[in-house]
Each structure stands twice: as structure tokens, then as C-alpha cells.
Scaffold this active site. Structure first.
Site, PDB file in Angstrom:
ATOM      1  N   PHE A 237     -10.435   1.948 -22.244  1.00  0.00           N
ATOM      2  CA  PHE A 237     -11.277   1.224 -21.302  1.00  0.00           C
ATOM      3  C   PHE A 237     -10.591   1.155 -19.938  1.00  0.00           C
ATOM      4  O   PHE A 237     -10.943   0.417 -19.090  1.00  0.00           O
ATOM      5  CB  PHE A 237     -11.620  -0.182 -21.819  1.00  0.00           C
ATOM      6  CG  PHE A 237     -10.417  -1.003 -22.246  1.00  0.00           C
ATOM      7  CD1 PHE A 237      -9.714  -1.743 -21.317  1.00  0.00           C
ATOM      8  CD2 PHE A 237      -9.991  -1.019 -23.565  1.00  0.00           C
ATOM      9  CE1 PHE A 237      -8.605  -2.503 -21.701  1.00  0.00           C
ATOM     10  CE2 PHE A 237      -8.890  -1.774 -23.964  1.00  0.00           C
ATOM     11  CZ  PHE A 237      -8.199  -2.520 -23.026  1.00  0.00           C
TER      12      PHE A 237
ATOM     13  N   TYR B  10       4.468  -3.225 -18.300  1.00  0.00           N
ATOM     14  CA  TYR B  10       3.774  -4.484 -18.557  1.00  0.00           C
ATOM     15  C   TYR B  10       4.544  -5.492 -19.404  1.00  0.00           C
ATOM     16  O   TYR B  10       4.106  -6.635 -19.540  1.00  0.00           O
ATOM     17  CB  TYR B  10       2.410  -4.189 -19.185  1.00  0.00           C
ATOM     18  CG  TYR B  10       1.480  -3.530 -18.193  1.00  0.00           C
ATOM     19  CD1 TYR B  10       0.817  -4.275 -17.234  1.00  0.00           C
ATOM     20  CD2 TYR B  10       1.309  -2.147 -18.183  1.00  0.00           C
ATOM     21  CE1 TYR B  10      -0.007  -3.673 -16.302  1.00  0.00           C
ATOM     22  CE2 TYR B  10       0.483  -1.531 -17.256  1.00  0.00           C
ATOM     23  CZ  TYR B  10      -0.169  -2.300 -16.315  1.00  0.00           C
ATOM     24  OH  TYR B  10      -0.984  -1.699 -15.384  1.00  0.00           O
TER      25      TYR B  10
END
Length: 412
Positions: free
Chosen positions: A412, A123
Site C-alpha cells: 500500500f 523506521y
């Protein structure tokens, strides 16, 4: 790229999620866990990549509020459920989904996006920087004792059914959120994640247990944990697996940790995700017997540099011009003057021709420094921040710090 990207429809969720599961190895989740993610998925924020009617890529986002230095809660995109089918790798699918997602985040007016990375190398090229770390502890309770503060013996502890204690635990958690950058203000429904306890994932441990800490009839802390019994020829050597501990004051916190370290028939307390500055490290008698390890946790991406830097406060007065590089979100490119202190901040774009820069860095470095857990000086030592005005690095690095280390309490 030949696949079609489109917003997820609820009727497509099963196929979409099955694509994600396969991308992560193909092991099916427990029905109750799968149902939770079905309920929490925001379809209007989820993307599917489709090739001839088959889902081959997934990406989603949750609408979060994340604490930033100073205690403000900032609307934030929690990037999640990102996967590409092995048959469609290296075709630009991930890049296309990241492009569409960040454009959507910007349109929604969210200044920051965050994620946890299955592979850290992925990322950075999209502007995400490592912003927080988590601490793993494995306490040898046969050799370690806790030195607790005054008032610890006045705290009453009692067992509670986790599901029934949920509202009390959530109330304690909510009061803790503003005090630590990186913590999530849990929206309705997310409390189910904390007590999710599929039997197939216990690996020999007990069902989840809960102990509440009380003072004058008020719940001031809680611990969620499980116990894995084990014996050998010398006797019991069970493990207490800590899932969550929160408290409103040092005495309650110490009482909970003392309890966890004193459970009968156990010799180890294992906690996999604690803040790197967790006070328990200062309670133990022998830190070397706690096997401390840290690892990367939350990644941050500034989607709107000006709005993001204005949303937080700064430990010390700062007045610097940042020359920001951001190839993936070019609207952030250029020079920004940041003026801030412990009361607030202003960050405005300035004329590159008429205003000299003090520091040069990419948006990735700003993401790493944003929550106060990664010093700009450390990034400069790695050659990732350049000081253009003498003294600017020390000034900015001090200002960007945080009194409490940032921490993500759950994934999450």
C-alpha cells in the site's frame, strides 16, 4: 527545518505525488496506476512539506482495518507515500512528518500504525518493528509434483475475466481475512489494486489471467496470475507468475496450485509474496526445488500500548508486567500489566514504584511481537528484551504467538 508542514489539498496532489515519484527514482508510473493512487489518497491524512512553494516532502496514511491474533479487525493507520527530496535531506523533515503523523493517529484513536519499508533501517528509530515476513517460491515444475488431499478432483476450475470475477474473488478474500493476522479488510476501491495490470509493467508476460475454483456452483477459490512464454533449444520453459491465490478449503487450494504447476509450455511457477507457513510447501514433492526465501514485510508501531494489547487475544494465559520504553511517543513509557488468554485481554498502566516489572523492552519489540510472527524469546536472544522475573519470558513468548503466521497480502 525551514519547510512548512501542512495537510494536503487535493489541488496540490499532482505536485505532491511527483515529489514522491522523484524520491523513488523519478520513473513515472502508468497513468492507470497513478489514477488509482490519486483516487485512494486520503488528503485529510496526508502531509506535504513545502519550501518556498515547492513540495519537498510527503507522507500519508490510509484508514485500514487489520486482523490481529484472535480474529478481531483493528482500526489501523497504514503509513504510506513517505519521501523527502534529495535537496532537503538531513534537515529533520522525516522526523517532523513522523511526529505529526503519529500525533494525528493518536488523536484519531487508532492504537496501531503499520507500514512497509523501502529501507528497513529507517523506521526503527520511530518505534516500528518488523512484524511479518513474506515467502518467495520458485517451483521447478519439471521436477516437482503435488500430493493433493482428498476432494481435489471434485473442484471445478474455469477461466474468468479478472475484472468480471472481481466481486467473487473479493468475497473469497473477505472470508479469509479473519483467519490470519496482518491481513487487510479491503475497503471499497482497493479491489482495483488487485486487478491493476499496466501493460508497461508486464515485462514480457501475458495480461493478468484469472481461474476460479467452484464447488456445487459456489466460488470457493481463485488464482490471479500471468504467463511469460520462453523457449530455448530444448523447448518451452515459460514462467507462471502468481499474483494471488486464495481458497476456502484445502482441496480448492490444492486444485488451484496443481493447475498453476501444470500449465502447458511452462517449467517454473514464481510467487513473490506468500505467507511463510503457506500450505503449498507441504504439497510439493521436493521442497529444495522450490527455492524458498523470506524477507521482511509488514512493520508495526503501537501508538497506544494499552489499547493495542487489549485488542488481540493470547494463545495461552499470560499475566506479566511490561516495562516499556518509548522515547518518540512518551505517553507509552512506563509499566503495563497485561493479563490475557484466548478469550480476551486487559492491559492497564501500573505504578512503577509499587509494581515490579517482569520484562523490559521498547515499543519496537512490542511491535515486532504484536501479530505473533516474531517470538519475544527470539528478541530476548538478541538482547532486545530483558527478563526480570524468571519464567516470564517463556510465558509471554508463548502467549504472544499465533496459530497462523502473520502476512500482508499486498502493499500500500
Amino acid at each position: 527545518m525551514t519547510a512548512e508542514l501542512r495537510q494536503l489539498d487535493q489541488s496540490e496532489w499532482e505536485q505532491w505525488y511527483a515529489t514522491l515519484e522523484r524520491a523513488f527514482g523519478g520513473v513515472a508510473e502508468a497513468p492507470e496506476e497513478r489514477q488509482l493512487w490519486d483516487d485512494l489518497t486520503e488528503c485529510e491524512r496526508s502531509i506535504g512539506a513545502w519550501d518556498d512553494g515547492v513540495c519537498v516532502g510527503t507522507a500519508g496514511a490510509f484508514s485500514f482495518r487489520v486482523t490481529v491474533p484472535g480474529g478481531a479487525l483493528l482500526d489501523t493507520a497504514g503509513v504510506t507515500m513517505v519521501g523527502v527530496a534529495a535537496t532537503h535531506r538531513r534537515r529533520g523533515l522525516l522526523r517532523a512528518m513522523m511526529r505529526r503523523q503519529l500525533d494525528d493517529v493518536r488523536e484519531r484513536g487508532e492504537a496501531v500504525a503499520v507500514l512497509t519499508a523501502s529501507e528497513p533501517a529507517i523506521y526503527g528509530r520511530f518505534g516500528y518493528g518488523t512484524a511479518s515476513y513474506s515467502l518467495r517460491l520458485e517451483i521447478d515444475t519439471t521436477r516437482v509434483r503435488l500430493a493433493v488431499p482428498p476432494g481435489t478432483d471434485e473442484v471445478r476450475l474455469r477461466y474468468a475475466v479478472p475484472a468480471e470475477a472481481g466481486p467473487a474473488c473479493e468475497a473469497v478474500y473477505a472470508r479469509r481475512v479473519a483467519g490470519r493476522p496482518g491481513m487487510l479488510a479491503r475497503r471499497p476501491g482497493w479491489e482495483r489494486l488487485i486487478t491493476l495490470d499496466p501493460p508497461g509493467e508486464r515485462n514480457g508476460a501475458s495480461p493478468q489471467q484469472c481461474v476460479l475454483a467452484e464447488r456445487d456452483g459456489e466460488v470457493v477459490g481463485y488464482a490471479l496470475f500471468a504467463v511469460k512464454p520462453e523457449w530455448d533449444a530444448r523447448g518451452p520453459k515459460g514462467t507462471v507468475r502468481v499474483q494471488d491465490v486464495e481458497a476456502l478449503d484445502p482441496a480448492a487450494y490444492a486444485a488451484l496450485w496443481r493447475f498453476l504447476c501444470d500449465i502447458d509450455l511452462t517449467s517454473t511457477v514464481l510467487a513473490l509474496n506468500r505467507p511463510v507457513d503457506d500450505p503449498v510447501v507441504q504439497l510439493v514433492s521436493d521442497v529444495r526445488r522450490c527455492d524458498l526465501r523470506s524477507r521482511d514485510s509488514l512493520y508495526v508501531r503501537l501508538v497506544d500500548v494499552g489499547a493495542a494489547l487489549e485488542a488481540r487475544t493470547y494463545q495461552a494465559p499470560v499475566d506479566v508486567v511490561l516495562d516499556v520504553e518509548d522515547a518518540f511517543c512518551p505517553w507509552n513509557e512506563g509499566r503495563w500489566r497485561l493479563v490475557g488468554d484466548p478469550k480476551g485481554a486487559s492491559c492497564k498502566r501500573v505504578d512503577a514504584d509499587g509494581t515490579p516489572a517482569d520484562l523490559a523492552l521498547s515499543v519496537r519489540e512490542l511491535g515486532s511481537a504484536y501479530l505473533g510472527g516474531v517470538p519475544l524469546a527470539q528478541l530476548a536472544g538478541a538482547g532486545r528484551v530483558r527478563e526480570l522475573r524468571q519464567g516470564a519470558l517463556a510465558e509471554a513468548s508463548l502467549a504472544f504467538g499465533s496459530a497462523s503466521a502473520p502476512w500482508l497480502p499486498h502493499g500500500f
